[in-house]
Design a protein around this motif. Structure first.
Motif, PDB file in Angstrom:
ATOM      1  N   SER A 121       0.831  -1.199   0.000  1.00 23.02           N
ATOM      2  CA  SER A 121       0.000   0.000   0.000  1.00 23.02           C
ATOM      3  C   SER A 121       0.869   1.254   0.000  1.00 23.02           C
ATOM      4  O   SER A 121       0.600   2.203  -0.731  1.00 23.02           O
TER       5      SER A 121
ATOM      6  N   GLU B  34       2.404   1.746  -3.455  1.00 27.59           N
ATOM      7  CA  GLU B  34       1.427   2.279  -4.403  1.00 27.59           C
ATOM      8  C   GLU B  34       1.234   3.768  -4.188  1.00 27.59           C
ATOM      9  O   GLU B  34       1.132   4.535  -5.150  1.00 27.59           O
ATOM     10  N   ASP B  35       1.200   4.202  -2.938  1.00 30.04           N
ATOM     11  CA  ASP B  35       1.058   5.635  -2.632  1.00 30.04           C
ATOM     12  C   ASP B  35       2.267   6.414  -3.158  1.00 30.04           C
ATOM     13  O   ASP B  35       2.111   7.498  -3.727  1.00 30.04           O
TER      14      ASP B  35
ATOM     15  N   SER C 203      -2.391   4.109 -10.490  1.00 30.31           N
ATOM     16  CA  SER C 203      -3.594   3.699  -9.767  1.00 30.31           C
ATOM     17  C   SER C 203      -4.554   2.893 -10.641  1.00 30.31           C
ATOM     18  O   SER C 203      -5.312   2.079 -10.129  1.00 30.31           O
ATOM     19  N   THR C 204      -4.516   3.128 -11.968  1.00 37.84           N
ATOM     20  CA  THR C 204      -5.434   2.411 -12.863  1.00 37.84           C
ATOM     21  C   THR C 204      -4.715   1.503 -13.851  1.00 37.84           C
ATOM     22  O   THR C 204      -5.316   0.590 -14.392  1.00 37.84           O
TER      23      THR C 204
ATOM     24  N   ASP D 218      -0.840   5.597 -15.577  1.00 42.57           N
ATOM     25  CA  ASP D 218      -1.323   5.990 -14.253  1.00 42.57           C
ATOM     26  C   ASP D 218      -1.164   4.774 -13.338  1.00 42.57           C
ATOM     27  O   ASP D 218      -1.743   3.724 -13.604  1.00 42.57           O
TER      28      ASP D 218
ATOM     29  N   LEU E 181       2.037   6.690  -6.990  1.00 40.28           N
ATOM     30  CA  LEU E 181       1.042   7.671  -7.401  1.00 40.28           C
ATOM     31  C   LEU E 181       1.558   9.088  -7.177  1.00 40.28           C
ATOM     32  O   LEU E 181       1.394   9.960  -8.041  1.00 40.28           O
TER      33      LEU E 181
END
Length: 118
Positions: free
Chosen positions: A33, A36-37, A90-91, A88, A40
């Motif tokens: 997590s 991922e942050d 996140s996607t 991106d 991003l």
């Protein structure tokens, strides 16, 4: 004399192993997590820096953005400030496939340029 473990010993061992597995897996999820942050945030910073550079170096854009403006991803891609195959995190989608989702607002505060991704 019998050799082996009693049922209580086996259950206790399995319970301890399950608890250790639970602690390890929870920590691993937290690490993913956080990664991922960071991905991003890095993605946003990269686009914001490109927009600020574009507004600074392009003569026409520089004069238009003196009082603030919005810079589209299409502009940044077309001018070569970012790669069109940038994804991106996140996607997982390429930003060129959904350019309306990504814009950068440029504003000024105390004579300092501020670029923020919307």
């Amino acid at each position: 004399m019998k050799k082996g473990f009693t049922l209580v010993e086996l259950i206790a061992t399995i319970a301890i192993m399950a608890l250790i597995g639970l602690v390890i897996s929870t920590n691993m999820l937290g690490m993913f997590s956080k990664e991922e942050d960071r991905d991003l945030e890095s993605f946003k910073e990269r686009i914001e820096e490109a927009a600020c550079m574009y507004a600074e170096l392009d003569e026409n854009k520089h004069s238009l953005c003196e009082s603030g403006c919005t810079i589209s991803i299409n502009e940044l891609i077309n001018k070569g400030y970012i790669e069109e195959n940038l994804k991106d995190p996140s996607t997982g989608e390429k930003i060129k496939d959904n350019t309306s989702k990504y814009n950068v607002t440029l504003s000024w505060s105390n004579n300092e340029k501020i670029c923020r991704m919307n």
